[in-house]
Design a protein around this motif. Structure first.
Motif, PDB file in Angstrom:
ATOM      1  N   GLY A 116       8.017  28.743  13.119  1.00 16.43           N
ATOM      2  CA  GLY A 116       9.009  29.577  12.446  1.00 16.43           C
ATOM      3  C   GLY A 116       8.508  30.293  11.210  1.00 16.43           C
ATOM      4  O   GLY A 116       9.244  30.467  10.241  1.00 16.43           O
ATOM      5  N   MET A 117       7.253  30.747  11.221  1.00 13.94           N
ATOM      6  CA  MET A 117       6.726  31.488  10.071  1.00 13.94           C
ATOM      7  C   MET A 117       7.583  32.718   9.815  1.00 13.94           C
ATOM      8  O   MET A 117       7.890  33.477  10.729  1.00 13.94           O
ATOM      9  N   LYS A 118       7.990  32.909   8.581  1.00 14.98           N
ATOM     10  CA  LYS A 118       8.837  34.040   8.193  1.00 14.98           C
ATOM     11  C   LYS A 118       7.998  35.221   7.715  1.00 14.98           C
ATOM     12  O   LYS A 118       8.274  36.365   8.033  1.00 14.98           O
ATOM     13  N   ASP A 119       6.979  34.952   6.913  1.00 17.19           N
ATOM     14  CA  ASP A 119       6.089  36.009   6.429  1.00 17.19           C
ATOM     15  C   ASP A 119       4.750  35.397   6.046  1.00 17.19           C
ATOM     16  O   ASP A 119       4.610  34.183   5.955  1.00 17.19           O
ATOM     17  N   PHE A 120       3.752  36.256   5.873  1.00 18.62           N
ATOM     18  CA  PHE A 120       2.420  35.769   5.516  1.00 18.62           C
ATOM     19  C   PHE A 120       1.657  36.830   4.735  1.00 18.62           C
ATOM     20  O   PHE A 120       1.978  38.008   4.769  1.00 18.62           O
ATOM     21  N   SER A 121       0.646  36.361   4.047  1.00 18.03           N
ATOM     22  CA  SER A 121      -0.292  37.227   3.332  1.00 18.03           C
ATOM     23  C   SER A 121      -1.686  36.654   3.558  1.00 18.03           C
ATOM     24  O   SER A 121      -1.911  35.460   3.355  1.00 18.03           O
ATOM     25  N   LEU A 122      -2.596  37.490   3.990  1.00 18.07           N
ATOM     26  CA  LEU A 122      -3.967  37.075   4.254  1.00 18.07           C
ATOM     27  C   LEU A 122      -4.898  38.006   3.495  1.00 18.07           C
ATOM     28  O   LEU A 122      -4.861  39.222   3.676  1.00 18.07           O
ATOM     29  N   THR A 123      -5.697  37.433   2.611  1.00 18.06           N
ATOM     30  CA  THR A 123      -6.685  38.212   1.861  1.00 18.06           C
ATOM     31  C   THR A 123      -8.063  37.660   2.195  1.00 18.06           C
ATOM     32  O   THR A 123      -8.302  36.462   2.072  1.00 18.06           O
ATOM     33  N   VAL A 124      -8.952  38.530   2.635  1.00 21.24           N
ATOM     34  CA  VAL A 124     -10.319  38.137   2.976  1.00 21.24           C
ATOM     35  C   VAL A 124     -11.272  38.969   2.140  1.00 21.24           C
ATOM     36  O   VAL A 124     -11.203  40.198   2.148  1.00 21.24           O
ATOM     37  N   ARG A 125     -12.124  38.290   1.389  1.00 23.27           N
ATOM     38  CA  ARG A 125     -13.178  38.979   0.628  1.00 23.27           C
ATOM     39  C   ARG A 125     -14.487  38.633   1.301  1.00 23.27           C
ATOM     40  O   ARG A 125     -14.795  37.485   1.558  1.00 23.27           O
ATOM     41  N   TYR A 126     -15.247  39.653   1.617  1.00 26.12           N
ATOM     42  CA  TYR A 126     -16.518  39.475   2.313  1.00 26.12           C
ATOM     43  C   TYR A 126     -17.578  40.260   1.559  1.00 26.12           C
ATOM     44  O   TYR A 126     -17.408  41.446   1.305  1.00 26.12           O
TER      45      TYR A 126
END
Length: 114
Positions: A64-74
Motif C-alpha cells: 500500500g505505498m502511497k508515495d515515494f522519493s528516490l534520489t541516486v547520486r552517481y
C-alpha cells in the motif's frame, strides 16, 4: 530495497592520468497507507527488465505505498580529461573535442499513487 546502480566497465587507459574516482549514494523514502488496492496495467514491455521499478510496484501492490522519493547520486571520473589530450598530442596522435572532468550525476524520482 535492493536498488541496482548502473556500473561502468571500460577499457580506457592513458598514461596522462591513472586516477579513477567513483562512488554512489541512494536515498529512498516512502509513505504507506496499508491498503493495497492497485494493479499493474497489462502488457508492460519494459517493466520485467527493470528491477528498481518492480520493487517500487511491489511496494504499492503488496504494502500500500502511497508515495515515494528516490534520489541516486552517481559519481565516476575515469580520468578522461585534458591530461589525456596532452598525452595524445605528445604521442603525435590527433584527438578532437573538449574534455572536462566529470563531477557527479544526481537523479531524483518522485512518485505519487492515486
Amino acid at each position: 530495497m535492493d536498488i541496482a546502480i548502473p556500473q561502468v566497465n571500460t577499457g580506457v587507459t592513458a598514461d596522462a592520468t591513472k586516477v579513477r574516482k567513483s562512488g554512489s549514494e541512494i536515498l529512498f523514502t516512502a509513505n504507506f497507507e496499508g491498503n493495497p488496492s492497485a494493479s499493474l496495467p497489462e502488457s508492460l514491455v519494459w517493466y520485467h527488465h527493470e528491477p528498481t521499478w518492480k520493487q517500487i510496484a511491489d511496494g504499492r501492490l503488496k504494502y500500500g505505498m502511497k508515495d515515494f522519493s528516490l534520489t541516486v547520486r552517481y559519481e565516476d571520473d575515469l580520468g578522461v580529461n585534458t591530461g589525456l589530450k596532452l598525452a595524445a598530442t605528445k604521442a603525435n596522435l590527433e584527438i578532437g573535442g573538449s574534455f572536462e572532468d566529470h563531477q557527479s550525476t544526481v537523479w531524483k524520482i518522485i512518485g505519487e499513487f492515486t
